[in-house]
Design an enzyme around this catalytic site. Structure first.
Site, short mmCIF file in Angstrom:
data_model
loop_
_atom_site.label_atom_id
_atom_site.label_comp_id
_atom_site.label_asym_id
_atom_site.label_seq_id
_atom_site.Cartn_x
_atom_site.Cartn_y
_atom_site.Cartn_z
CB SER A 194 42.38 47.40 32.87
OG SER A 194 42.47 48.81 32.90
CB THR A 195 44.57 42.35 31.03
OG1 THR A 195 43.64 42.56 29.97
CG2 THR A 195 44.77 40.88 31.24
#
Length: 591
Positions: free
Chosen positions: A299-300
């Site tokens: 999700s970065t």
């Protein structure tokens, strides 16, 4: 009658003649014979002495000749052995120092032991004697080397003074010492991957030792400074070791970077090694995970997807994305880990880390636009730092709709941690990308950069990152007295036939201070395991985020960032106001 007087005659001396002399063969020798005999004996003795002196002289001539020949042989042997010996560096290798002048690597003169096998009397006896004082050596291997026809073989290099004295006391022929430099790393494991190490022959093999090998070798022994701050490095290292142990992770990575200059202030890769004994380290310890490892970051990557949405005008203020149920694409099902099962605004897609919402954004923008943005952020190439270890990312062979969707939330593409940290530094630096560097920047020096994202877009992404910490999945990264913005990341590791949900890459990408962005802090834990303190969760928000928050609390004062009071509620309002329809101008208070 008178008697007749007679005169008495005196006796006359007798005169001897040769006629009166006794014959020569008579038993009693006369004086002349004795004289002649003495003369004959003297002559014989002199002749004997002459013969003896001649023999002695000849012997001495032979002996001195042999000694001369042997001396010549020894001189030639020494010349040959010297010629066979490896050449040593004529100039002293410069020191490596950190940005504050602390010595990270230096050179000391030590004694090294070598042998000329042609001068060794008994190879086996010599080998056994050497092993008695240098037990780490092998008798059989030494015997083989000392029996060779070579004129120079190393026995052991960089002896300690005690070892040298012990060898010297053996008095074995054919063994000699020579002084040579040895590279020493006073801080041991600390910053080992950034510093790297050099060979015994003073050639850089890894890290800064290799990257700046020319300057270290040919600059008159002058020190070469690095951007690393060993005070910052110590705290990052200590925190990561503790979290790695607490969550039983396989590995950990930490990077601290100046967003305006690109300077790397800390670079930690665990497990690590002692560069003083680099040869004893296994490949996993020598691996520089900050540059050489390539991770699917999870999700970065949603921070870049949100930037794409804002840049392409996909997300208008108040527009929502349907995150109900699952998303089916290309035979794959995409779900949300923190499922809200409702329509989400752009802010909510980011703060709730919705895979479905990110996929919808990326699909609407298209593969070309997504690829273009990631290229501008240098995520499709090796991080442009001086170190050769920087790895090229793993990209999909085909960039279709499925890949576009999964890449939007950090799957299907694997990049180095440094590449990710540099991309976040661009967001924090008003959209200007600055190349990461291990060299310190001089005060007043102009740093070239490239505008890769519009400043207003970068600012809005940063606002959303602050909201993630204030009201989203990154709350455990909060550092009291410092405003932290960031994004959590949790990615399942690839496995046979798909992904393994029990093997995670958990990360947190932080920027601080939010209201005056100066530094990026990236923390990655490789396969952490949840425990009672995390209720069994091993995701980035539970494991990496608190580590990042603790690091920021520790290093802020070292970096000159002052602790200040602030109103977190007011800060959250700034983000909401920026993303509501027809927002009013918002001025960030000067605290």
């Amino acid at each position: 009658m008178i008697g007749r007087w007679r005169q008495k005659k005196e006796p006359q001396p007798r005169i001897e003649t040769y006629a009166d002399a006794a014959p020569l063969n008579e038993a009693a020798p006369d004086n002349l014979t004795r004289v002649l005999r003495v003369e004959n004996e003297d002559a014989s003795a002199i002749e004997d002495a002459r013969r003896r002196l001649a023999v002695i002289g000849f012997t001495l001539i032979i002996a001195f000749g042999a000694l001369g020949v042997r001396a010549i042989e020894l001189a030639l042997a020494e010349t040959e052995a010297t010629a066979a010996a490896p050449l040593l560096a004529e100039t002293r290798r410069g020191d490596l120092v950190d940005r504050n002048g602390q010595v990270l690597a230096t050179t000391l003169e030590t004694w090294s032991l070598y042998a000329d096998p042609q001068l060794v009397w008994d190879a086996r006896e010599t080998a056994e004697a050497l092993v008695s004082v240098l037990p780490e050596l092998s008798v059989d291997e030494l015997t083989a080397n000392l029996s060779s026809r070579r004129r120079f073989v190393w026995i052991q290099r960089n002896l300690t003074p005690r070892q040298r004295q012990a060898v010297f006391a053996l008095g074995m022929p054919g063994l000699e010492f020579r002084t040579e430099p040895r590279r020493v790393y006073p801080r041991g494991r600390l910053a080992a991957h950034a510093i790297g190490h050099a060979s015994r022959d003073m050639d850089g093999l890894a890290g800064a030792e290799a990257a700046f090998n020319v300057a270290l070798s040919n600059d008159g022994g002058r020190p070469v400074p690095l951007s690393i701050d060993m005070g910052v490095q110590f705290h990052v290292d200590e925190v990561l070791r503790r979290y790695m142990a607490e969550f039983e992770a396989l590995a950990a990575t930490g990077i601290v970077m100046d967003v305006e200059t690109g300077e790397i202030l800390s670079l930690v890769s665990l497990p690590d090694f002692d560069p003083n004994q680099a040869g004893d380290a296994d490949p996993g310890e020598r691996l520089n995970r900050a540059l050489q490892a390539r991770y699917e970051m999870g999700s970065t990557f949603k921070a870049f997807t949100v930037a794409l949405a804002l840049e392409q005008g996909i997300a208008e203020p108040g527009e929502t994305f349907d995150a109900r149920g699952s998303l089916q694409i290309g035979g794959h099902t995409i779900d949300d880990f923190h499922a809200e099962n409702r329509e989400l605004t752009l802010e909510e897609v980011f703060t709730h880390s919705s895979n479905i919402g990110s996929s919808l954004i990326a699909l609407e923008a298209g593969a070309d636009a997504q690829r273009d943005l990631l290229q501008r952020l240098r995520l499709l190439e090796r991080a442009p730092i001086e170190l050769a270890e920087s790895a090229t990312p793993l990209l999909p062979q085909r960039w279709g709709p499925t890949e576009t969707a999964t890449i939007s939330y950090g799957h299907g593409i694997a990049v180095s941690p440094l590449a990710v940290a540099s991309a976040f530094a661009a967001i924090a630096n008003d959209g200007v990308y600055v190349r990461p560097t291990l060299r310190p920047v001089r005060p007043g020096e102009t740093i070239p950069g490239e505008q890769v994202i519009a400043p207003d877009v970068a600012g809005q992404v940063l606002d959303l990152m602050r909201e993630v910490v204030a009201n989203g999945t990154g709350g455990r990264a909060e550092a009291p007295g410092f405003l932290v913005a960031g994004k959590t990341g949790t990615a399942e590791k690839p496995d046979r036939g798909g992904y393994n949900e029990d093997r995670l890459i958990s990360s947190f990408s932080a920027v601080f201070p939010y209201d005056d962005p100066q530094y990026v802090v990236l923390v990655i834990l490789d396969e952490p395991h949840g425990n009672a303190s995390t209720f069994g969760y091993a995701t980035g928000g539970w494991t990496a985020a608190p580590a990042a928050g603790e690091i920021i609390s520790r290093i802020a004062s070292i970096l000159g960032v002052e602790r200040r009071d602030y109103d977190p509620v007011a800060r959250s309002a700034l983000v909401r106001a920026a993303l509501t329809p027809d927002p009013q101008p918002v001025v960030r208070p000067d605290e």
